[in-house]
Write a protein that holds these residues in place. Structure first.
Motif: not given
Length: 334
Positions: A131-140, A154-165, A180-185
């Motif tokens: 939540k509030g962080k950025t998730l790295g993906v291969t493509g939108l 599964r943890y109750g987060l909506r797509t607006t709760d984090y960013s997707i890059l 450091k452009r993403v926290e999780v990838a």
């Protein structure tokens, strides 16, 4: 008179050869791969290098794309006959009124991991902590974004709760973590092993094994597959059967040879300068490959459940899973 006849025969032969060459060129099958050097998509290049396409009389051209969603768009635009990408796109596209079908399954599981940057790994214990962080993906719109969104939901987060890059894969993904452009990838082998060896990232969710996938998603999640437009499949059953034979033969090769044997058939530049690490990653990945190319029982239902869990375009819609895949061609392989 003989000269005239001889000239006519020569000209006719030349014209036949010309038209024959054009016919052969028209029969070329372009297969787009969502990242050719990823181990989840190893079968296409291995099939080519083993000569199995040629054995079937197929004229196949492999083209690599950064993400499966890019390949999907090219397929729908008619720029290719087939895609090696995740099966879940077949379901997603049916919800959008477009029909593609998987005809060979390569991966019984996604063969990937969600990895957290090492310097924030202490704060991110699960996907609910993005939540509030950025998730790295291969493509939108890619399968990596599908699964990332589901795991967060599964943890109750909506797509607006984090960013997707979108950060691609391989070196570009590694750079996104280091910068450091993403926290999780989302990563796959051999990138996963490179990140773990360098200490740049730690495993958050493991979807590379059957047990890990069942724990996270509730069942097998058929992933890497060969899918085509259903209209093309219906009009090119002979070609579809030949592709299935070539790929099932490759899957049999994978299950009857060592990781070292398989690595020896792959391009040297796939090793990333570290063949030992590549072989190690390949050895760990071998169980994820299907032995026969068939859709695993219950797999489509798991994928539909995952996509329905976060995607409003699919939730509540009637999806005819029987039209998203077929075992027709792999069942013909002895």
């Amino acid at each position: 008179m003989r000269r005239v006849i001889h000239s006519t025969v020569v000209v006719s032969a030349a014209l036949c050869a010309f038209h024959g060459a054009n016919a052969l060129a028209a029969e070329k099958i372009t297969i787009l791969v969502g990242g050719m050097n990823k181990l989840i998509y190893l079968p296409p290049k291995l099939t080519e290098n083993l000569g199995y396409f040629k054995d079937e009389g197929l004229n196949v051209e492999l083209q690599s794309q950064q993400a499966g969603v890019d390949a999907e768009n090219e397929l729908l635009a008619g720029a290719a006959e087939a895609v090696v990408g995740f099966y879940d796109h077949s379901i997603d596209l049916q919800a959008k009124g477009k029909e593609v079908a998987s005809i060979v399954v390569f991966g019984l599981v996604p063969g990937a991991m969600e990895m957290a940057r090492s310097d924030v790994a202490g704060q991110i214990k699960n996907m609910g902590d993005i939540k509030g962080k950025t998730l790295g993906v291969t493509g939108l719109g890619s399968s990596s974004s599908f699964l990332g969104q589901y795991l967060a939901s599964r943890y109750g987060l909506r797509t607006t709760d984090y960013s997707i890059l979108p950060v691609g894969a391989g070196n570009s993904l590694i750079a996104s973590l280091k910068q450091k452009r993403v926290e999780v990838a989302w990563t796959t082998e051999p990138t996963t092993s490179l990140l773990r060896a360098s200490g740049d990232a730690r495993v958050l969710v493991d979807l590379s094994s059957v047990d890990g996938t069942k724990a996270a998603l509730g069942g097998l999640y058929p992933a890497a597959s060969l899918y085509v437009r259903r209209a093309w499949m219906e009009a090119h059953k002979a070609e579809a059967a030949k592709l299935a034979r070539a790929f099932v033969r490759t899957l049999q090769f994978i299950h009857t040879h060592t990781a070292e044997d398989i690595a020896a058939k792959m391009p040297v530049d796939y090793y990333g300068g570290n063949k030992a690490l590549y072989v190690q990653a390949l050895k760990a990945s071998l169980p994820m490959y299907s032995p026969d190319g068939k859709m695993p029982e219950g797999g489509p239902e798991t994928v539909l459940k995952v996509l329905s869990g976060f995607n409003p375009n699919i939730k509540g819609k009637h999806i005819d899973l029987s039209r998203t895949y077929t075992n027709e061609f792999v069942n013909q392989v002895k």
